[in-house]
Scaffold this active site. Structure first.
Site, PDB file in Angstrom:
ATOM      1  N   LYS A   1      23.309 -86.404  49.658  1.00 23.68           N
ATOM      2  CA  LYS A   1      23.423 -85.750  50.956  1.00 23.68           C
ATOM      3  C   LYS A   1      22.875 -86.712  52.006  1.00 23.68           C
ATOM      4  CE  LYS A   1      21.891 -81.352  53.091  1.00 23.68           C
ATOM      5  NZ  LYS A   1      21.088 -80.127  52.804  1.00 23.68           N
TER       6      LYS A   1
ATOM      7  N   SER B   1      23.517 -75.944  53.359  1.00 22.49           N
ATOM      8  CA  SER B   1      23.963 -77.062  54.170  1.00 22.49           C
ATOM      9  C   SER B   1      24.469 -78.266  53.375  1.00 22.49           C
ATOM     10  CB  SER B   1      22.818 -77.528  55.067  1.00 22.49           C
ATOM     11  OG  SER B   1      21.717 -77.991  54.288  1.00 22.49           O
TER      12      SER B   1
ATOM     13  N   SER C   1      20.179 -74.123  50.610  1.00 18.34           N
ATOM     14  CA  SER C   1      21.142 -75.210  50.819  1.00 18.34           C
ATOM     15  C   SER C   1      21.523 -76.057  49.624  1.00 18.34           C
ATOM     16  CB  SER C   1      20.654 -76.113  51.949  1.00 18.34           C
ATOM     17  OG  SER C   1      20.626 -75.402  53.155  1.00 18.34           O
TER      18      SER C   1
END
Length: 527
Positions: free
Chosen positions: A120, A195, A219
């Site tokens: 990420k 997310s 997330s």
């Protein structure tokens, strides 16, 4: 510093690399592969399976990189245009070649030697931009790797790419000012959760062997649920947060996003441990087993007492698809020898937990400002005020404005009251589990299906773990009814929450359930 056209350049480099290495395409892995590769199906292979193939010479890391690069080229900006990747490592093939040579010399760095990983894009990488998917941070390269980035590399992993996220990890549908909207490969009309949705969509589509996300509320587990994957939020303090763009350190943690429980356990073996730069990790000392893979037992559900937390199930029409999947999941747990206890604890309603204990608005400004300071003189922006002035995605703008408006937020009485309430909730969960002699709590990660693009995601249950610091494992629980846009149905994740440091127990439960049900299937849009 990488210039403004770095994303375009990375795809150009990808094209050049793909013309200079031996072909090992997605199609080749299933049909016309060379004799040495024909028996290895990378869509179902675990990290240990791939390591065995690498060790025996059935596969090389260079071929592995080639395979995933071709899949990215076919599906991320072409075909279904998932838009999950922000940046591709232009040195990935060079790193793979070096690792192949080390393997020939029997110099194995660790359990991830030669394994491609997607990060990420809020994990610091000293050789690649780290942007939080914010246009304002485009091209920003931190001075060093995050602690976990370094641990992955020390174990032999190749950071193949950085993935899109909901900007600065502040919401749950994975849209950003830098990279736009990521799509869900199981239903291109829906979001991939968030997310960490870029990592979720990428791993579901086999752009790498495994990935990393971060979890402030939901997330890691939200995109795992939405993309038919395994997501793990560890006990607070098990994994370092140093070098990760923060949202709220009281709630922040990193976690693996993988295709299988086996891969999650292997990843946790690499990631767990004390980091002097993150004082919370001192609590992990003495709580880390020799290997989490010892807990991968097919009979791991036998004799387990599981509390089905009815409080976290929805009762409206929009919740029924998820409820149907969960009813079957509970029956499957029973068949594997688990004892089910139904619980109704109104105090653990997640909306109530969020309204009383979420501290993001109080911690955001000082933590982001501190992170930007670590970037030194080259930082594109110096603080939240400059970040807002440069422009952020509309979905996170108001939240940042609210945070910016607070003076000395971590000294405010309401902030301190929320910290006290968090401890009360921890005690309550521990009491419920003790009174009922439970090994874990069980509930759907999301009460309703992941939403259509453009909608806000509601009904997520991640705050139970985030608000108590307890570990939680999300695994594929099944699919909703198939539709035209979702030929397999929309994935639904089942979540198991345990006491602090009960990661081995959660792996026993999750692995046994996974092996008994085998819900993992490739997305229709990325064959």
């Amino acid at each position: 510093m990488v210039k403004s056209a770095w994303k375009k350049t990375s795809y150009l480099l990808l094209t050049l690399v793909m013309t200079t290495v031996l072909p090992f395409s997605a199609a080749a892995s299933n049909s016309a592969a060379s004799e040495k590769n024909k028996h290895l199906d990378l869509t179902v292979a675990t990290i240990p399976d791939i390591q065995k193939a690498l060790h025996t010479g059935q596969l090389t890391s260079q071929e592995l990189i080639q395979y995933y690069l071709k899949r990215m080229d076919a599906y991320d900006q072409k075909g279904p245009k998932l838009n999950s990747i922000i940046y591709i490592n232009p040195h990935a093939m060079e790193e793979a070649k070096k690792l192949d040579e080390e393997r020939k010399q029997k110099k194995i760095r660790g359990p991830l030697h030669g394994i491609p990983i997607i990060l990420k894009d809020n994990f610091d990488t000293a050789d690649m931009p780290t942007t939080g998917a914010a246009q304002a941070l485009k091209g920003s390269i931190p001075p060093d790797d995050a602690f976990l980035t370094k641990k992955l590399r020390d174990a032999g992993a190749i950071i193949l790419a950085k993935s899109n996220l909901h900007e600065l990890a502040r919401s749950g549908t994975t849209v950003s000012s830098l990279a736009g909207q990521t799509l869900n490969p199981y239903d291109l009309t829906r979001t991939p959760g968030g997310s960490s949705g870029g990592t979720g969509a990428a791993i579901a589509s086999h752009f790498a062997v495994a990935g990393m996300g971060t979890d402030t509320v939901n997330s890691v587990r939200s995109p795992s649920s939405a993309n038919n994957l395994v997501g793990f939020r560890p006990t607070r303090g098990l994994l370092s947060r140093d070098g990760i763009i923060p949202a709220a350190l009281t709630q922040d943690t990193a976690g693996p996003i993988t295709n299988t429980v086996t891969d999650a356990a292997v990843m946790l073996d690499v990631l767990a441990g004390y980091d002097p730069a993150d004082i919370e990790t001192a609590w992990s000392v003495g709580h880390i087993p020799k290997t989490y893979t010892d807990s991968l037992k097919e009979d791991g559900l036998k004799g387990k007492r599981l509390g089905v937390l009815k409080t976290l199930f929805g009762s409206e029409a929009k919740h029924q698809e998820v409820n149907q999947v969960m009813e079957q999941a509970i029956e499957d747990l029973k068949k594997q020898g688990a004892e089910i206890i139904y619980l109704d604890v109104p105090e653990l309603d997640v909306d109530k937990l969020a309204s009383e204990t979420d501290v993001q608005v109080y911690e955001s400004k000082p933590l982001i400002n501190n992170y930007l300071e670590t970037l030194g003189e080259d930082a594109p922006v110096k603080n939240v005020a400059e970040l807002l002035a440069a422009g952020v995605h509309p979905t996170i703008e108001q939240g940042l404005k609210d945070a910016q408006a607070l003076e000395n937020p971590m000294e405010m009485p309401e902030y301190k009251n929320r910290l006290v309430k968090r401890q009360e909730n921890r005690d309550l969960v521990m009491k419920v589990m003790a009174d009922q002699q439970l090994d874990a709590l069980v509930y759907p990660h999301q009460k309703e299906l992941v939403v259509k693009i453009g909608d806000s995601q509601t009904g997520r249950n991640g705050m139970l773990a985030a608000g108590t610091w307890f570990p939680a494992l999300t695994v594929p629980g099944g699919f909703s009814t198939p539709t035209v846009t979702a030929p397999l149905g929309v994935p639904v994740g089942i979540e198991f929450l345990g006491r602090p440091w009960s990661e081995p127990t959660l792996f026993e439960i999750g692995y046994a359930y996974e092996q008994a049900t085998k819900h993992r299937k490739m997305p229709h849009s990325t064959p």
